[in-house]
Write an enzyme that holds these catalytic residues in place. Structure first.
Site, short mmCIF file in Angstrom:
data_model
loop_
_atom_site.label_atom_id
_atom_site.label_comp_id
_atom_site.label_asym_id
_atom_site.label_seq_id
_atom_site.Cartn_x
_atom_site.Cartn_y
_atom_site.Cartn_z
N GLY A 1 0.86 -1.17 0.00
CA GLY A 1 0.00 0.00 0.00
C GLY A 1 0.89 1.22 0.00
CD GLU A 2 2.29 5.42 -1.06
OE1 GLU A 2 1.97 4.74 -2.06
OE2 GLU A 2 3.44 5.86 -0.89
CB CYS B 1 5.10 -4.01 -1.22
SG CYS B 1 5.54 -2.83 -2.49
CB ILE C 1 3.07 -2.55 -7.40
CG1 ILE C 1 2.48 -3.74 -8.15
CG2 ILE C 1 2.27 -1.28 -7.70
CD1 ILE C 1 1.11 -4.18 -7.64
NE ARG C 2 2.82 3.26 -6.87
CZ ARG C 2 2.57 3.42 -5.58
NH1 ARG C 2 3.37 4.14 -4.84
NH2 ARG C 2 1.50 2.88 -5.04
CG HIS D 1 2.36 -6.66 -4.13
ND1 HIS D 1 1.42 -6.16 -3.27
CD2 HIS D 1 3.15 -5.63 -4.47
CE1 HIS D 1 1.61 -4.86 -3.11
NE2 HIS D 1 2.66 -4.52 -3.83
CD GLU E 1 -0.21 -9.09 -1.98
OE1 GLU E 1 0.89 -9.66 -1.81
OE2 GLU E 1 -0.32 -7.86 -2.18
N1 GLN Z 1 5.67 2.80 -2.91
C1 GLN Z 1 4.99 2.35 -1.75
C2 GLN Z 1 5.59 2.96 -0.48
O1 GLN Z 1 6.59 3.56 -0.53
C3 GLN Z 1 5.00 0.84 -1.67
C4 GLN Z 1 4.26 0.28 -2.84
C5 GLN Z 1 3.53 -1.00 -2.56
O2 GLN Z 1 3.32 -1.38 -1.42
N2 GLN Z 1 3.10 -1.64 -3.61
O3 GLN Z 1 5.06 2.82 0.55
#
Ligand code: GLN
Length: 189
Positions: A50-51, A82, A136-137, A172, A174
């Site tokens: 997530g973030e 992540c 993902i990022r 990820h 999942e």
């Molecule tokens: N870029 C997000 C962060 O810095 C992490 C991305 C993700 O969890 N897919 O928190």
């Protein structure tokens, strides 16, 4: 007895973890507030993607932070994927914040840049073999202390690691139908 795993569900990709756990015949509980942690017995917890900045802030606002951190320090098995990896890192090279900060890793956020925001790779994972990995990022682990076991590397960067009761992946697990990384975590539990 059937295991129960908490999935931090304040933000991000938590629902998919519950699906993976269900396929492995494991109960899951969404952790949204402190009472979810204090009123239920859990055998482990997943911190999803997530973030990390948002999740870190919500952990404090929802008064989850101290109890969660204490539980991890006392040995509650945790899988951080992540953003979850970032939450567990003791040092983040490109972020002044430290969140739970329980694992001896140096993480780099958004380590693959913006162009290469998302990608897939197949990588060797310790004791498992080839595993599909969705980034993902994603962060990666720039360096890790000696007490951290590296579980996977992509292009010379650490993308999965383990230290005592803590396990993290940059990718990820999942989001793939392959359940081997979750199974690996459940063996820690
Ligand atoms: N870029 C997000 C962060 O810095 C992490 C991305 C993700 O969890 N897919 O928190």
């Amino acid at each position: 007895m059937k295991k129960t795993i908490g999935v931090l569900a304040v933000q991000g990709a938590f629902a998919e973890h519950a699906v993976s756990l269900k396929k492995l015949n494991v109960n899951s509980i969404e952790i949204r507030q402190k009472s979810d942690l204090t009123n239920n017995h859990i055998d482990g917890i997943i911190l999803p993607g997530g973030e990390s900045t948002v999740m870190g802030k919500l952990l404090h606002e929802l008064k989850l932070f101290d109890f969660l951190r204490d539980s991890i320090v006392k040995g509650l098995p945790v899988l951080g994927t992540c953003a979850g990896l970032i939450l567990l890192a003791k040092t983040i090279v490109n972020d002044q914040n430290v969140y739970l900060g329980t694992m001896d890793i140096v993480a780099k956020r958004n380590a693959y840049g913006r162009q290469l925001g998302s990608f897939q790779a197949d990588g060797e994972f310790a004791d498992i073999g080839e595993v599909p990995m969705t980034f993902i990022r994603a962060p990666y682990i720039e360096s890790a202390s000696k007490n951290v076991k590296v579980l996977a590397q992509i292009d010379n960067h650490i993308v999965a690691a383990k230290q005592d009761n803590m396990m993290v992946t940059s990718f990820h697990p999942e989001l793939s139908s392959d359940l081997s990384v979750h199974r690996f975590f459940l063996d820690l539990v």
